[in-house]
Design a protein around this motif. Structure first.
Motif, PDB file in Angstrom:
ATOM      1  N   LEU A 309       0.824  -1.207   0.000  1.00  0.00           N
ATOM      2  CA  LEU A 309       0.000   0.000   0.000  1.00  0.00           C
ATOM      3  C   LEU A 309       0.857   1.255   0.000  1.00  0.00           C
ATOM      4  O   LEU A 309       0.563   2.223  -0.718  1.00  0.00           O
ATOM      5  CB  LEU A 309      -0.917   0.000   1.223  1.00  0.00           C
ATOM      6  N   GLU A 310       1.926   1.257   0.774  1.00  0.00           N
ATOM      7  CA  GLU A 310       2.774   2.441   0.849  1.00  0.00           C
ATOM      8  C   GLU A 310       3.503   2.696  -0.463  1.00  0.00           C
ATOM      9  O   GLU A 310       3.712   3.835  -0.855  1.00  0.00           O
ATOM     10  CB  GLU A 310       3.770   2.297   2.001  1.00  0.00           C
ATOM     11  N   VAL A 311       3.889   1.634  -1.142  1.00  0.00           N
ATOM     12  CA  VAL A 311       4.532   1.785  -2.452  1.00  0.00           C
ATOM     13  C   VAL A 311       3.595   2.495  -3.416  1.00  0.00           C
ATOM     14  O   VAL A 311       3.973   3.440  -4.118  1.00  0.00           O
ATOM     15  CB  VAL A 311       4.948   0.406  -3.009  1.00  0.00           C
ATOM     16  N   LEU A 312       2.335   2.050  -3.454  1.00  0.00           N
ATOM     17  CA  LEU A 312       1.361   2.671  -4.351  1.00  0.00           C
ATOM     18  C   LEU A 312       1.021   4.090  -3.901  1.00  0.00           C
ATOM     19  O   LEU A 312       0.832   4.986  -4.738  1.00  0.00           O
ATOM     20  CB  LEU A 312       0.097   1.826  -4.412  1.00  0.00           C
ATOM     21  N   ALA A 313       0.971   4.317  -2.595  1.00  0.00           N
ATOM     22  CA  ALA A 313       0.667   5.656  -2.093  1.00  0.00           C
ATOM     23  C   ALA A 313       1.758   6.644  -2.499  1.00  0.00           C
ATOM     24  O   ALA A 313       1.466   7.782  -2.910  1.00  0.00           O
ATOM     25  CB  ALA A 313       0.513   5.625  -0.577  1.00  0.00           C
ATOM     26  N   ARG A 314       3.016   6.233  -2.417  1.00  0.00           N
ATOM     27  CA  ARG A 314       4.112   7.111  -2.836  1.00  0.00           C
ATOM     28  C   ARG A 314       4.049   7.390  -4.328  1.00  0.00           C
ATOM     29  O   ARG A 314       4.294   8.517  -4.776  1.00  0.00           O
ATOM     30  CB  ARG A 314       5.453   6.477  -2.474  1.00  0.00           C
ATOM     31  N   ALA A 315       3.722   6.367  -5.101  1.00  0.00           N
ATOM     32  CA  ALA A 315       3.621   6.559  -6.553  1.00  0.00           C
ATOM     33  C   ALA A 315       2.484   7.511  -6.900  1.00  0.00           C
ATOM     34  O   ALA A 315       2.600   8.328  -7.819  1.00  0.00           O
ATOM     35  CB  ALA A 315       3.419   5.213  -7.244  1.00  0.00           C
ATOM     36  N   LEU A 316       1.381   7.448  -6.152  1.00  0.00           N
ATOM     37  CA  LEU A 316       0.241   8.330  -6.411  1.00  0.00           C
ATOM     38  C   LEU A 316       0.536   9.767  -6.006  1.00  0.00           C
ATOM     39  O   LEU A 316      -0.064  10.704  -6.557  1.00  0.00           O
ATOM     40  CB  LEU A 316      -0.994   7.817  -5.672  1.00  0.00           C
ATOM     41  N   GLU A 317       1.442   9.970  -5.068  1.00  0.00           N
ATOM     42  CA  GLU A 317       1.837  11.340  -4.729  1.00  0.00           C
ATOM     43  C   GLU A 317       2.517  12.009  -5.916  1.00  0.00           C
ATOM     44  O   GLU A 317       2.353  13.213  -6.144  1.00  0.00           O
ATOM     45  CB  GLU A 317       2.776  11.318  -3.524  1.00  0.00           C
TER      46      GLU A 317
END
Length: 471
Positions: A309-317
């Motif tokens: 989830l954190e990997v995708l959250a960083r990418a979405l930032e």
């Protein structure tokens, strides 16, 4: 040869290896950045440098590429080589030095074909590349290999044992291609005659080496067979240069096959080469997207859902409006039943998906209803677009629920007539309920007398009247 596959995608061949993690990855897991060609790919788990496996697991078996080898011989370089041999046989005087020079050039060119094919190059070397001083050294080394082979068979014949003679003959024929391959790759006579080095080539290919030898034998005999079939129909003055031309062509095809066999078994031979058709670098945005998606998938399969989830959250930032990243993030949140986080993300994702891919928006809405039964989007246009997608999926009740009392929830929405016309069709076609459909059409006619959709309203009203009369 056993092919190593990607740990996380068993159908994909491995192209990268992480020594600390002892994990193999395919191109599916390790995208490359086109703008930073020299970037060292890192392991998604331990962040350590990956070892490139080349095409050891992706190369197509050489016996499946036979047409490609014959096409290889039709390139300008090989055709020029065959033509030079043909013209030399016709016009070159019988001067030993001239013929020695020709043999040097021919040897150098054929060795360069093996070397080039062993690196996965599909373009044949130019003929001029064979004109250098190395040709003579390669020629005498090749002659030594042939001389040793002939001497071995000759000595076996002196023992007056037919079994020993044929064993020696077969052994020489089987070992010679591997020895020539070693000479082409290493350029040294010691390597070409070393039992260990030659044996390494045979061992790398295993029983498939016998297939290679069989193909090479057939190709070696092909010019003679063709010449024999044409001998009764062509004069000698035509047949001889044609035979020489065919000999040059088939020699190149044989060398291309030997070189590619080395390329196919590069992993077992201990070197790395890249196929010309291998993975290319991606544009920055696509690279970042695929890298985040791949790492998230890997971490999820490793049971690290929080890190995924954190990997995708960083990418979405960095790319908040990337539809694919948002979709995967939503799927992961929904799969983990992270209700509040998923519903918060829907405030951004649902309008984006409704605009770019209503089908994805419809799926997201159905997921949201499982987390919160009365979930409704906060935008009228999103309600309309998602409702239309749901109706197309025959999710009629779910679609109509988004349009219910739309004029009260969004009094300033200018497309109420269009939305209610859609709802009327849903009632009539999806549920077979004519009265609610008629009431919606009457509401459009009464409240929006100047709407350009009145023509469609009239048409649908007429249809509903006929259906009511038949009922």
């Amino acid at each position: 040869m056993d092919i190593t596959h990607c740990r996380y995608h068993p159908a994909e061949p491995a192209t990268w290896h992480c020594p600390p993690c002892q994990r193999d990855y395919g191109d599916c897991c390790i995208p490359l950045n086109a703008e930073v060609q020299d970037m060292q790919p890192l392991c998604p788990l331990c962040n350590g440098a990956l070892s490139f496996l080349g095409a050891a697991n992706t190369a197509q078996p050489f016996w499946q590429r036979l047409p490609a080898f014959f096409r290889y011989g039709l390139q300008p370089g090989p055709l020029g080589f065959a033509l030079v041999l043909c013209l030399a046989g016709l016009f070159m005087p019988a001067w030993k030095l001239l013929w020695l020079a020709l043999f040097c050039i021919a040897t150098k060119y054929l060795m360069s074909v093996i070397e080039s094919a062993s690196q996965g190059q599909q373009e044949a070397p130019a003929l001029l590349s064979a004109v250098d001083a190395e040709g003579f050294s390669l020629l005498w080394r090749l002659l030594v290999i042939f001389a040793i082979g002939i001497a071995t068979v000759w000595l076996a014949a002196d023992f007056d044992s037919e079994a020993l003679f044929w064993a020696a003959t077969l052994g020489v024929q089987l070992v010679t291609p591997a020895s020539i391959i070693r000479l082409a790759l290493d350029k040294t006579l010691g390597s070409a005659l070393s039992p260990d080095q030659v044996g390494a080539v045979i061992k790398a290919m295993g029983w498939r080496y016998l297939i290679l030898c069989a193909f090479l034998f057939i190709l070696w005999q092909s010019p003679d067979w063709v010449a024999y079939m044409l001998s009764n129909g062509l004069p000698r003055v035509v047949l001889m240069p044609l035979s020489t031309l065919l000999f040059g062509y088939f020699s190149v095809v044989m060398c291309a096959m030997m070189g590619y066999a080395v390329f196919q078994y590069q992993g077992a031979l201990g070197y790395v080469a890249v196929d010309e058709n291998t993975q290319r670098g991606l544009p920055v945005e696509e690279y970042r997207r695929r890298k985040a998606l791949a790492e998230a998938e890997i971490r999820l399969k490793e049971g690290q859902s929080g890190q995924a989830l954190e990997v995708l959250a960083r990418a979405l930032e960095a790319a908040p409006n990337d539809l694919r990243l948002n979709e995967r993030y939503h799927q992961l949140l929904f799969g983990l039943q992270a209700s509040q986080r998923c519903l918060r993300h829907l405030r951004h994702y649902l309008p984006l998906a409704a605009r770019l891919s209503p089908g994805l928006a419809a799926t997201a809405l159905l997921n949201a209803r499982q987390l919160q039964g009365d979930y409704l989007p906060e935008d009228a246009q999103v309600c309309e677009r998602v409702a239309e997608a749901l109706l197309q999926r025959h999710k009629t009740r779910e679609g109509l629920s988004l349009l219910r009392n739309l004029h009260q929830r969004f009094p300033d929405y200018p497309h109420i007539p269009r939305a209610y016309l859609l709802a009327a069709r849903g009632f009539a076609e999806g549920l077979g309920q004519l009265e609610p459909a008629q009431r919606l059409l009457a509401y459009i006619r009464a409240k929006y007398p100047h709407s350009p959709l009145l023509v469609e309203v009239s048409g649908l009203e007429e249809t509903l009247r006929r259906l009511a009369a038949q009922a």
